[in-house]
Design a protein around this motif. Structure first.
Motif, mmCIF file in Angstrom:
data_model
loop_
_atom_site.group_PDB
_atom_site.id
_atom_site.type_symbol
_atom_site.label_atom_id
_atom_site.label_comp_id
_atom_site.label_asym_id
_atom_site.label_seq_id
_atom_site.Cartn_x
_atom_site.Cartn_y
_atom_site.Cartn_z
ATOM 1 N N SER A 102 -6.730 3.135 -7.071
ATOM 2 C CA SER A 102 -5.314 3.138 -6.736
ATOM 3 C C SER A 102 -4.470 3.541 -7.937
ATOM 4 O O SER A 102 -4.731 3.142 -9.079
ATOM 5 C CB SER A 102 -4.879 1.743 -6.268
ATOM 6 N N GLN A 103 -3.426 4.287 -7.671
ATOM 7 C CA GLN A 103 -2.559 4.806 -8.728
ATOM 8 C C GLN A 103 -1.195 4.122 -8.758
ATOM 9 O O GLN A 103 -0.363 4.443 -9.614
ATOM 10 C CB GLN A 103 -2.335 6.305 -8.530
ATOM 11 N N ASP A 104 -0.959 3.203 -7.849
ATOM 12 C CA ASP A 104 0.393 2.650 -7.709
ATOM 13 C C ASP A 104 0.415 1.124 -7.808
ATOM 14 O O ASP A 104 -0.553 0.447 -7.495
ATOM 15 C CB ASP A 104 1.002 3.102 -6.381
ATOM 16 N N ASP A 154 -1.754 6.118 -1.849
ATOM 17 C CA ASP A 154 -3.030 5.413 -1.756
ATOM 18 C C ASP A 154 -3.519 5.342 -0.313
ATOM 19 O O ASP A 154 -4.723 5.426 -0.046
ATOM 20 C CB ASP A 154 -2.914 4.006 -2.339
ATOM 21 N N TYR A 155 -2.591 5.187 0.617
ATOM 22 C CA TYR A 155 -2.940 5.168 2.040
ATOM 23 C C TYR A 155 -3.710 6.430 2.413
ATOM 24 O O TYR A 155 -4.789 6.364 3.027
ATOM 25 C CB TYR A 155 -1.651 5.063 2.854
ATOM 26 N N TYR A 182 -7.242 6.594 0.721
ATOM 27 C CA TYR A 182 -8.235 5.701 1.320
ATOM 28 C C TYR A 182 -8.779 6.268 2.632
ATOM 29 O O TYR A 182 -9.985 6.266 2.871
ATOM 30 C CB TYR A 182 -7.628 4.315 1.568
ATOM 31 N N SER A 224 -2.644 -1.198 -2.751
ATOM 32 C CA SER A 224 -2.469 -0.545 -4.041
ATOM 33 C C SER A 224 -2.792 -1.545 -5.148
ATOM 34 O O SER A 224 -2.974 -2.741 -4.890
ATOM 35 C CB SER A 224 -1.039 -0.018 -4.183
ATOM 36 N N LYS A 237 -13.056 0.507 -4.755
ATOM 37 C CA LYS A 237 -13.324 1.536 -5.765
ATOM 38 C C LYS A 237 -14.773 2.007 -5.673
ATOM 39 O O LYS A 237 -15.053 3.204 -5.738
ATOM 40 C CB LYS A 237 -13.047 0.987 -7.162
ATOM 41 N N LEU A 287 0.860 -1.179 0.000
ATOM 42 C CA LEU A 287 0.000 0.000 0.000
ATOM 43 C C LEU A 287 0.893 1.225 0.000
ATOM 44 O O LEU A 287 1.615 1.475 0.972
ATOM 45 C CB LEU A 287 -0.915 0.006 1.232
#
Length: 222
Positions: free
Chosen positions: A216-218, A151-152, A155, A196, A209, A147
């Motif tokens: 997530s972008q990673d 993203d952490y 969220y 992620s 989502k 993660l």
């Protein structure tokens, strides 16, 4: 326990619980589960047991830790079902998030950065030099539940204002009961996976989502 009880007593609008991937760690070596197959409503499978015996001595199996996190999830679910009109609970099953920069290349089979590892009986700490077959397999598991810091934050920010049901969403269907499905969205309670978008990971992020509105972008394996 005390924080949850006080939140309800003081009519705190939202409580966010940082739960753990270790609640589902038993799926690590279950080959019947492929990519995107572990959902937030999959039955809990606590503990993450390293395949390499030496790594197990250093990092442990996280079963007690996972059981405590699962107990927290169940308490949040119970309190939400009773007090969800005023206090709601969002549970994020956190993936692997390291202190500091939290880079994918510092993830290891022991599940912790070197400075957080216990010493083995010979006084040495685990590292990636001469990685065993078991460690090599486990390293993939950890990287696939990474993660990222970005993203952490996304969220947790989304969890603050997430719309949580204020009434029960109907009784479980016969099919749900037969499959022992654990409902992750109900009165005063939402639970999602928080990893992620790591390639080929077993963790399913569809509900993450849908409910959090975050993509997530990673990817640790990019």
């Amino acid at each position: 326990f005390n924080i949850f009880q006080m939140a309800v007593k003081c009519h705190v609008r939202r409580v966010i619980l940082a739960s753990s991937n270790h609640v589902m760690g038993g799926y690590k070596d279950d080959t019947s589960f492929g990519p995107s197959s572990v959902h937030p409503n999959s039955p809990p499978n606590v503990g993450t047991v390293p395949l390499d015996p030496n790594t197990l001595k250093i990092s442990g199996d996280a079963k007690a830790y996972a059981a405590a996190k699962l107990a927290g999830e169940r308490m949040a679910m119970t309190l939400g079902s009773i007090y969800g009109d005023t206090t709601s609970f969002v549970v994020l099953r956190i993936g692997w998030c390291q202190p500091g920069e939290n880079l994918p290349d510092t993830l290891c089979a022991a599940g912790s950065p070197p400075e957080f590892l216990l010493e083995a009986e010979d006084g040495s700490a685990n590292n990636n030099a001469g990685m065993s077959e078991g460690d090599a397999k486990d390293e993939v598991w950890f990287k696939q539940m990474w993660l990222s810091n970005r993203d952490y934050l996304q969220y947790f920010e989304a969890a603050i204002d997430l719309s949580v049901p204020t009434s029960e969403m109907g009784a479980p269907t016969i099919n749900e009961m037969q499959q022992h499905v654990h409902r992750h969205e109900r009165k005063g309670f939402v639970l999602v996976n928080a990893m992620s978008a790591n390639r080929d990971a077993k963790w399913n992020l569809d509900e993450t989502k849908r409910l959090l509105g975050v993509v997530s972008q990673d990817d640790s394996l990019a």
